[in-house]
Design a protein around this motif. Sequence first.
Motif, PDB file in Angstrom:
ATOM      1  N   ALA B  38     -20.264 100.522   2.183  1.00  0.00           N
ATOM      2  CA  ALA B  38     -19.936  99.347   1.371  1.00  0.00           C
ATOM      3  C   ALA B  38     -19.121  99.763   0.151  1.00  0.00           C
ATOM      4  CB  ALA B  38     -21.224  98.645   0.948  1.00  0.00           C
ATOM      5  N   ILE B  39     -19.519 100.874  -0.474  1.00  0.00           N
ATOM      6  CA  ILE B  39     -18.784 101.347  -1.655  1.00  0.00           C
ATOM      7  C   ILE B  39     -17.378 101.802  -1.269  1.00  0.00           C
ATOM      8  CG2 ILE B  39     -18.729 103.149  -3.428  1.00  0.00           C
ATOM      9  CD1 ILE B  39     -21.801 102.982  -3.467  1.00  0.00           C
ATOM     10  N   ASN B  40     -17.297 102.570  -0.188  1.00  0.00           N
ATOM     11  CA  ASN B  40     -15.979 103.068   0.235  1.00  0.00           C
ATOM     12  C   ASN B  40     -15.005 101.939   0.538  1.00  0.00           C
ATOM     13  OD1 ASN B  40     -17.147 105.535   0.067  1.00  0.00           O
ATOM     14  ND2 ASN B  40     -16.385 106.268   2.041  1.00  0.00           N
ATOM     15  N   LEU B  41     -15.539 100.834   1.079  1.00  0.00           N
ATOM     16  CA  LEU B  41     -14.643  99.738   1.445  1.00  0.00           C
ATOM     17  C   LEU B  41     -13.967  99.127   0.206  1.00  0.00           C
ATOM     18  CD1 LEU B  41     -16.566  98.078   4.407  1.00  0.00           C
ATOM     19  CD2 LEU B  41     -14.483  99.448   4.512  1.00  0.00           C
ATOM     20  N   TRP B  51     -12.932  98.337  -8.762  1.00  0.00           N
ATOM     21  CA  TRP B  51     -14.240  98.159  -8.110  1.00  0.00           C
ATOM     22  C   TRP B  51     -14.834  99.491  -7.679  1.00  0.00           C
ATOM     23  CZ3 TRP B  51     -15.459  93.445  -4.550  1.00  0.00           C
ATOM     24  CH2 TRP B  51     -15.278  92.268  -5.293  1.00  0.00           C
ATOM     25  N   PHE B  52     -13.978 100.294  -7.051  1.00  0.00           N
ATOM     26  CA  PHE B  52     -14.486 101.559  -6.508  1.00  0.00           C
ATOM     27  C   PHE B  52     -15.010 102.452  -7.622  1.00  0.00           C
ATOM     28  CE2 PHE B  52     -13.923 105.975  -5.037  1.00  0.00           C
ATOM     29  CZ  PHE B  52     -14.735 105.926  -3.914  1.00  0.00           C
ATOM     30  N   ASN B  53     -14.254 102.544  -8.713  1.00  0.00           N
ATOM     31  CA  ASN B  53     -14.695 103.401  -9.815  1.00  0.00           C
ATOM     32  C   ASN B  53     -15.945 102.845 -10.489  1.00  0.00           C
ATOM     33  OD1 ASN B  53     -12.983 105.575  -9.629  1.00  0.00           O
ATOM     34  ND2 ASN B  53     -11.341 104.543 -10.763  1.00  0.00           N
ATOM     35  N   ALA B  54     -16.032 101.500 -10.532  1.00  0.00           N
ATOM     36  CA  ALA B  54     -17.238 100.888 -11.112  1.00  0.00           C
ATOM     37  C   ALA B  54     -18.452 101.259 -10.260  1.00  0.00           C
ATOM     38  CB  ALA B  54     -17.068  99.371 -11.180  1.00  0.00           C
ATOM     39  N   ALA B  55     -18.279 101.181  -8.929  1.00  0.00           N
ATOM     40  CA  ALA B  55     -19.382 101.519  -8.018  1.00  0.00           C
ATOM     41  C   ALA B  55     -19.746 102.993  -8.161  1.00  0.00           C
ATOM     42  CB  ALA B  55     -18.987 101.203  -6.577  1.00  0.00           C
ATOM     43  N   LEU B 154      -8.407 107.757  -7.577  1.00  0.00           N
ATOM     44  CA  LEU B 154      -7.206 108.582  -7.469  1.00  0.00           C
ATOM     45  C   LEU B 154      -7.464 109.846  -6.652  1.00  0.00           C
ATOM     46  CD1 LEU B 154      -5.635 108.243 -11.042  1.00  0.00           C
ATOM     47  CD2 LEU B 154      -5.064 107.000  -8.939  1.00  0.00           C
ATOM     48  N   VAL B 155      -8.685 110.370  -6.800  1.00  0.00           N
ATOM     49  CA  VAL B 155      -9.046 111.560  -6.011  1.00  0.00           C
ATOM     50  C   VAL B 155      -8.978 111.218  -4.521  1.00  0.00           C
ATOM     51  CG1 VAL B 155     -10.883 113.205  -5.454  1.00  0.00           C
ATOM     52  CG2 VAL B 155     -10.523 112.504  -7.825  1.00  0.00           C
ATOM     53  N   ALA B 156      -9.593 110.076  -4.169  1.00  0.00           N
ATOM     54  CA  ALA B 156      -9.616 109.658  -2.761  1.00  0.00           C
ATOM     55  C   ALA B 156      -8.195 109.391  -2.274  1.00  0.00           C
ATOM     56  CB  ALA B 156     -10.481 108.416  -2.599  1.00  0.00           C
ATOM     57  N   GLN B 157      -7.424 108.724  -3.114  1.00  0.00           N
ATOM     58  CA  GLN B 157      -6.050 108.390  -2.721  1.00  0.00           C
ATOM     59  C   GLN B 157      -5.247 109.660  -2.448  1.00  0.00           C
ATOM     60  OE1 GLN B 157      -3.589 106.409  -5.672  1.00  0.00           O
ATOM     61  NE2 GLN B 157      -2.856 105.015  -4.080  1.00  0.00           N
ATOM     62  N   ILE B 219     -11.315 103.156   8.688  1.00  0.00           N
ATOM     63  CA  ILE B 219     -10.282 102.204   8.264  1.00  0.00           C
ATOM     64  C   ILE B 219      -9.574 102.730   7.016  1.00  0.00           C
ATOM     65  CG2 ILE B 219      -9.998  99.998   7.061  1.00  0.00           C
ATOM     66  CD1 ILE B 219     -11.907  98.723   8.926  1.00  0.00           C
ATOM     67  N   ILE B 220     -10.358 103.402   6.148  1.00  0.00           N
ATOM     68  CA  ILE B 220      -9.834 103.787   4.837  1.00  0.00           C
ATOM     69  C   ILE B 220      -8.701 104.830   4.927  1.00  0.00           C
ATOM     70  CG2 ILE B 220     -10.492 104.717   2.574  1.00  0.00           C
ATOM     71  CD1 ILE B 220     -13.325 103.272   3.471  1.00  0.00           C
ATOM     72  N   PRO B 221      -8.933 105.963   5.621  1.00  0.00           N
ATOM     73  CA  PRO B 221      -7.785 106.889   5.753  1.00  0.00           C
ATOM     74  C   PRO B 221      -6.602 106.251   6.470  1.00  0.00           C
ATOM     75  CG  PRO B 221      -9.622 107.589   7.138  1.00  0.00           C
ATOM     76  CD  PRO B 221     -10.148 106.535   6.211  1.00  0.00           C
ATOM     77  N   LEU B 222      -6.886 105.399   7.470  1.00  0.00           N
ATOM     78  CA  LEU B 222      -5.781 104.740   8.191  1.00  0.00           C
ATOM     79  C   LEU B 222      -5.005 103.843   7.242  1.00  0.00           C
ATOM     80  CD1 LEU B 222      -7.563 103.858  11.555  1.00  0.00           C
ATOM     81  CD2 LEU B 222      -5.834 105.624  11.170  1.00  0.00           C
ATOM     82  N   PHE B 223      -5.753 103.138   6.382  1.00  0.00           N
ATOM     83  CA  PHE B 223      -5.131 102.247   5.405  1.00  0.00           C
ATOM     84  C   PHE B 223      -4.226 103.037   4.456  1.00  0.00           C
ATOM     85  CE2 PHE B 223      -5.511 100.320   1.128  1.00  0.00           C
ATOM     86  CZ  PHE B 223      -4.931  99.084   1.376  1.00  0.00           C
ATOM     87  N   PHE B 224      -4.756 104.164   3.950  1.00  0.00           N
ATOM     88  CA  PHE B 224      -3.961 104.959   3.011  1.00  0.00           C
ATOM     89  C   PHE B 224      -2.751 105.581   3.696  1.00  0.00           C
ATOM     90  CE2 PHE B 224      -7.595 104.614   0.223  1.00  0.00           C
ATOM     91  CZ  PHE B 224      -6.991 104.538  -1.017  1.00  0.00           C
ATOM     92  N   LEU B 225      -2.938 105.991   4.969  1.00  0.00           N
ATOM     93  CA  LEU B 225      -1.842 106.631   5.689  1.00  0.00           C
ATOM     94  C   LEU B 225      -0.711 105.650   5.967  1.00  0.00           C
ATOM     95  CD1 LEU B 225      -3.324 109.006   8.413  1.00  0.00           C
ATOM     96  CD2 LEU B 225      -1.994 109.597   6.399  1.00  0.00           C
TER      97      LEU B 225
END
Lengths: 246, 229
Positions: B38-41, B51-55, B154-157, B219-225
């Motif tokens: 849920a947080i990763n999404l 949102w992500f950083n707040a979580a 930013l780290v994840a990105q 979904i997340i890496p695919l989204f960033f890619l």
Amino acid sequence: MDLTLEIWRQENPKAKGKFETYKVQNISPDCSFLEMLDILNESLIDKVQLPINFDHDCREGICGMCSLYINGRPHGPDNEVTTCQLHMRKFKDGDTITIEPWRSKAFPIIKDLMINRNAFDQIIQAGGYISVTTGGVPDANSIPINRNDAELAMDASACIGCGACVSACKNASAMLFVAAKVSQFALLPQGKIEAKDRVKAMVAKMDELGFGNCSNTFACEAECPKKISVSNIARMNREFLCANIS
Amino acid sequence: MQKSDCMKSILNYSSLSKKYIMALAGVFLMSFLVIHLAINLCLLRDDGGEWFNAAAHFMGTNYIIKFFEIFLFAGIIIHVLIGVVLQVKNWMSRPVAYKSGNKSTTSFFSKYMIYTGAVVFIFFIIHFMNFYFMKMGWVETTFKIRGEEPNFYLVAQALFSNTNYSILYIVLITILGFHLNHAFQSAFQSLGINHPTYTPFIKTFATFYSILIVVGFNIIPLFFLFFKA
Ligand code: HEM
Ligand code: FES
């Protein structure tokens, strides 16, 4: 049918065994698997060679003595049968059949394909019984028993202790056997009285004898000639948990 | 009881008790995975990581979460240790392998739990080095919020914009899914839950859960890619 057999030969428990190749000819498809081995043994005796040792007794699928790991499956390619009930029509002319003993640390090889399943007896001795002093025969309906429980207990008690579950399991685990024995008593009023001590003692014995753990792979259920259900294993897990926390 | 006796009895736990503990630890980890997902999404939201950083901030500072973090680490350690202990006993239980292999009908993933588990363990190490160590301040990063906390968005990105990292991540998460597919149903059986009506449902749900985890995290890496790079 003409067949090539690759059979494990081992002189005694300590000897280093190996596979030997044999040819059998003119085998009737209606022959049973053990009869086919009898024919091979007759021919070996004729040639003054040692016959192959393998376990059997009733030859009608009820005693649990026959074993044999045939082409990657305990009791061979048929389902819900023991090796003595397996027929040669399940094979094709010209097939190569690999025959191995049950492989488990807890079932040492005695000779060739014959194994020592005394470990199962030890598990039963640890608690697989009801200690009652029997008096006169009680009236059949004096103890009410739920019909469903009676059926489940009956299904569990169909286990003939052949060890196919151990032999099929990737962990050589005896869980299905022990669970069937625990269940057949735990489901009935007479067995409930000692249920807690029984399950603790039988599980402790099972662990001690060197059987593996249960990974819930369920190869045991798939290979059980009596179709003992893995729901018995879940029942034993429940029984054991309750016995230890209550 | 003497202390040494106590230690001994823990080591001598029956195979069944080991499985209960393992299953309970596994169930805890499986429920945590849903929260983590849920947080990763939140990463998918185009809000510059708000949102992500707040979580991430909440997870890193809230005392209740910090309390549960102890269980999380204990859970991982216990699950892995018992898993290895059980597996070693299992290997020892059949000293001589079958020449003709095993052709019994079995649930597929159940046979490879130690291997999928080992891959998940490697994933944990990579993951902790990338994120947890940074949170603890053991690893330095240039991505910071107001020059203090690490900016995990930013780290994840940065990580997911690296194609090789993303592909590795997708592969590892998929293997985690294989582990979970068997794990979910196995935990119920180990805890003694097997019912003619509910077990088929549990099995279906296990498949659903493992697909949810695999698709959700990937979904997340695919989204960033494909959409951010
Ligand atoms: C997010 C991470 C993980 C989750 C959610 C998880 C969950 C589970 C669950 C619920 C089970 C079933 C337990 C049972 O049958 O009673 C299981 C089994 C298993 N897990 Fe994990 N696990 C994870 C990571 C790992 C890791 C890192 C290892 C490393 C060795 C591992 C090794 C095993 C093994 C060997 C089994 C099978 C045990 C057996 O049935 O004999 N798991 N896992
Ligand atoms: S010989 Fe009795 S079951 Fe096969």
